[in-house]
Design an enzyme around this catalytic site. Structure first.
Site, PDB file in Angstrom:
ATOM      1  N   LYS A   1      -2.636  56.147 123.678  1.00  0.00           N
ATOM      2  CA  LYS A   1      -1.362  56.757 124.056  1.00  0.00           C
ATOM      3  C   LYS A   1      -0.688  55.879 125.099  1.00  0.00           C
ATOM      4  O   LYS A   1      -1.316  55.496 126.087  1.00  0.00           O
ATOM      5  CB  LYS A   1      -1.592  58.168 124.604  1.00  0.00           C
TER       6      LYS A   1
ATOM      7  N   CYS B   1      13.711  52.175 127.773  1.00  0.00           N
ATOM      8  CA  CYS B   1      13.770  52.051 126.318  1.00  0.00           C
ATOM      9  C   CYS B   1      13.334  53.344 125.632  1.00  0.00           C
ATOM     10  O   CYS B   1      12.346  53.958 126.007  1.00  0.00           O
ATOM     11  CB  CYS B   1      12.872  50.903 125.862  1.00  0.00           C
TER      12      CYS B   1
ATOM     13  N   CYS C   1      14.662  48.826 128.884  1.00  0.00           N
ATOM     14  CA  CYS C   1      15.501  48.415 127.760  1.00  0.00           C
ATOM     15  C   CYS C   1      15.869  46.941 127.920  1.00  0.00           C
ATOM     16  O   CYS C   1      16.213  46.506 129.011  1.00  0.00           O
ATOM     17  CB  CYS C   1      16.774  49.276 127.732  1.00  0.00           C
TER      18      CYS C   1
ATOM     19  N   CYS D   1      13.778  53.162 122.035  1.00  0.00           N
ATOM     20  CA  CYS D   1      13.665  52.746 120.626  1.00  0.00           C
ATOM     21  C   CYS D   1      12.312  52.105 120.318  1.00  0.00           C
ATOM     22  O   CYS D   1      12.005  51.833 119.170  1.00  0.00           O
ATOM     23  CB  CYS D   1      14.779  51.777 120.270  1.00  0.00           C
TER      24      CYS D   1
HETATM   25  S1  FES Z   1      16.504  51.420 123.977  1.00  0.00           S
HETATM   26 FE1  FES Z   1      14.922  50.135 123.328  1.00  0.00          FE
HETATM   27  S2  FES Z   1      15.593  48.182 123.842  1.00  0.00           S
HETATM   28 FE2  FES Z   1      17.191  49.469 124.456  1.00  0.00          FE
END
Ligand code: FES
Length: 130
Positions: free
Chosen positions: A76, A93, A104, A95
């Site tokens: 995790k 981040c 990010c 994503c």
């Molecule tokens: S939200 Fe993942 S790199 Fe920007």
């Protein structure tokens, strides 16, 4: 439909039957240059099909997983950031594509282009420094 049927039932089998594939392992060493050249196209097609299949299976296996490669060796991923260490603001981040995890680095832009998604970071900032 007749064309496809003929292709599958006659043309491709005839083509494959005409390939100089030896009956024994030693036969491979007795193939001439023309024989090897004749084997290049079907080998390239087979390699292409294999590659596309591999990529498709790889993507299917990754489906449903959010994290493609960040610290996959641990069960995790948890990060702690002390609020005192954030001087003005911090973009975190969401994503899972950042090379500067957990911050990010803008990689979400490429992900959004590839997938048509609209993900972006969460920005944490000090209220008095807005
Ligand atoms: S939200 Fe993942 S790199 Fe920007």
């Amino acid at each position: 439909m007749q064309i496809v049927s003929n292709l599958v039932k006659v043309s491709i089998p005839n083509y494959l039957a005409g390939l100089p594939i030896p009956d024994s392992i030693g036969g491979w060493f007795r193939l001439g240059v023309r024989d090897w050249l004749a084997l290049i196209p079907p080998t390239a097609v087979l390699g292409g099909i294999s590659y596309v299949s591999y990529q498709t299976i790889k993507k299917a296996r990754e489906n449903g997983k959010v994290n493609p490669d960040i610290r996959k060796e641990i069960p995790k991923v948890v990060d702690f950031i002390d609020i005192e260490d954030i001087t003005d603001k911090a973009s975190l981040c969401r994503c899972w594509r950042s090379k500067n995890w957990p911050y990010c680095d803008g990689s979400h832009g490429n992900l959004n282009k590839e997938t048509g998604d609209n993900v972006g970071p969460v920005v944490i900032r000090h209220k008095e420094k807005k």
